[in-house]
Design a protein around this motif. Structure first.
Motif, short mmCIF file in Angstrom:
data_model
loop_
_atom_site.label_atom_id
_atom_site.label_comp_id
_atom_site.label_asym_id
_atom_site.label_seq_id
_atom_site.Cartn_x
_atom_site.Cartn_y
_atom_site.Cartn_z
N THR A 36 126.49 -10.13 -15.10
CA THR A 36 126.09 -10.64 -13.78
C THR A 36 125.45 -12.01 -13.90
O THR A 36 125.68 -12.89 -13.08
N ASP A 37 124.67 -12.23 -14.96
CA ASP A 37 124.04 -13.54 -15.16
C ASP A 37 125.10 -14.62 -15.37
O ASP A 37 124.99 -15.72 -14.81
N GLU A 38 126.13 -14.34 -16.17
CA GLU A 38 127.20 -15.32 -16.41
C GLU A 38 128.00 -15.55 -15.13
O GLU A 38 128.36 -16.68 -14.81
N LEU A 39 128.26 -14.50 -14.40
CA LEU A 39 128.98 -14.62 -13.13
C LEU A 39 128.19 -15.50 -12.16
O LEU A 39 128.75 -16.39 -11.52
N ARG A 40 126.88 -15.25 -12.07
CA ARG A 40 126.01 -16.06 -11.22
C ARG A 40 126.02 -17.52 -11.66
O ARG A 40 126.09 -18.43 -10.82
N ARG A 159 137.66 -21.77 -3.10
CA ARG A 159 138.31 -20.49 -3.40
C ARG A 159 137.69 -19.83 -4.63
O ARG A 159 137.45 -18.63 -4.65
N VAL A 160 137.45 -20.63 -5.67
CA VAL A 160 136.83 -20.10 -6.89
C VAL A 160 135.42 -19.60 -6.58
O VAL A 160 135.05 -18.48 -6.94
N HIS A 161 134.64 -20.42 -5.90
CA HIS A 161 133.27 -20.04 -5.53
C HIS A 161 133.27 -18.74 -4.74
O HIS A 161 132.51 -17.81 -5.05
N ASP A 162 134.10 -18.65 -3.73
CA ASP A 162 134.13 -17.47 -2.87
C ASP A 162 134.56 -16.22 -3.64
O ASP A 162 134.04 -15.13 -3.41
N ARG A 163 135.48 -16.39 -4.55
CA ARG A 163 135.93 -15.26 -5.38
C ARG A 163 134.78 -14.73 -6.24
O ARG A 163 134.56 -13.53 -6.34
N LEU A 164 134.05 -15.62 -6.86
CA LEU A 164 132.90 -15.23 -7.68
C LEU A 164 131.79 -14.64 -6.81
O LEU A 164 131.15 -13.65 -7.19
N GLN A 165 131.56 -15.23 -5.66
CA GLN A 165 130.53 -14.73 -4.74
C GLN A 165 130.86 -13.33 -4.26
O GLN A 165 129.98 -12.48 -4.17
N GLU A 166 132.11 -13.06 -3.96
CA GLU A 166 132.52 -11.72 -3.53
C GLU A 166 132.27 -10.69 -4.62
O GLU A 166 131.82 -9.58 -4.33
N LEU A 168 129.96 -10.90 -6.93
CA LEU A 168 128.52 -10.69 -6.99
C LEU A 168 128.05 -9.78 -5.85
O LEU A 168 127.24 -8.87 -6.08
N LYS A 169 128.55 -10.01 -4.66
CA LYS A 169 128.15 -9.17 -3.53
C LYS A 169 128.54 -7.71 -3.77
O LYS A 169 127.75 -6.80 -3.47
N GLU A 170 129.71 -7.50 -4.34
CA GLU A 170 130.14 -6.14 -4.65
C GLU A 170 129.20 -5.49 -5.68
O GLU A 170 128.80 -4.35 -5.55
N ARG A 171 128.85 -6.26 -6.70
CA ARG A 171 127.92 -5.74 -7.71
C ARG A 171 126.56 -5.43 -7.10
O ARG A 171 125.93 -4.43 -7.44
N TYR A 172 126.09 -6.28 -6.22
CA TYR A 172 124.80 -6.06 -5.59
C TYR A 172 124.83 -4.81 -4.70
O TYR A 172 123.86 -4.08 -4.63
#
Length: 183
Positions: A36-40, A159-166, A168-172
């Motif tokens: 999660t830290d690397e994803l963030r 698109r990349v940002h939103d993909r990573l953000q999604e 993270l939201k799923e993990r949260y």
């Protein structure tokens, strides 16, 4: 933004090393397996580049506005549009509807200005009214081409940002304990 030399995009303008890294498919490959830290960190890097590209595009658009106003002034004859009106007039196009962030480091701002100056070469130092018609048109064409390339890169970074953000939201949602306490 002190990075490697920029790579060229298909439109011929320089792409920053950070954009090239973010837009490389490897940047999001296997992102589900990242911590999660690397994803963030990757999401934050994409956000930084998005802010930089937004600023760079606006610098280009401002210069486009000035040059297009000069072209219109020459075409219109004796009753020109005041420059202040050109610079404060409405800009065409939409936004993503999010709040404007002004966290662009001064180094990135200076880099954006330098990149736009480099696109124009010697013409960057010349007042638009002092350019001959051919040089004015070359400047307009260079900026139009750059604006299209920057906008295309910006769209892909979004698109990349939103993909990573999604992700993270799923993990949260799945594990609220992963939400950083300093949000």
């Amino acid at each position: 933004m002190t990075e490697q030399p920029p790579e060229m995009t298909t439109a011929g303008s320089a792409r920053s090393a950070r954009s090239a890294r973010i837009l490389d498919p490897a940047f999001v490959e296997g992102f589900q397996d990242l911590s999660t830290d690397e994803l963030r960190a990757r999401r934050d890097e994409a956000r930084e580049e998005l802010e930089y590209l937004s600023y760079l595009r606006r610098v280009v658009q401002t210069r486009q506005d000035v040059l297009h106003a000069e072209r219109a002034l020459r075409d219109a004859g004796p009753f020109p549009t005041p420059l202040a009106e050109v610079l404060t007039g409405p800009r065409q196009g939409g936004s993503r509807g999010e709040a404007v962030r002004l966290s662009i480091p001064a180094e990135d701002m200076a880099d954006a200005e330098a990149r736009v100056d480099a696109m124009l070469g010697e013409r960057a130092l010349t007042l638009p009214k002092n350019l001959d018609d051919e040089a004015l048109q070359q400047s307009i064409d260079a900026l139009d081409q750059a604006e299209h390339a920057i906008s295309a890169d910006r769209t892909e970074v979004i698109r990349v940002h939103d993909r990573l953000q999604e992700e993270l939201k799923e993990r949260y949602r799945d594990d609220p304990s992963q939400i950083p306490s300093e949000i």
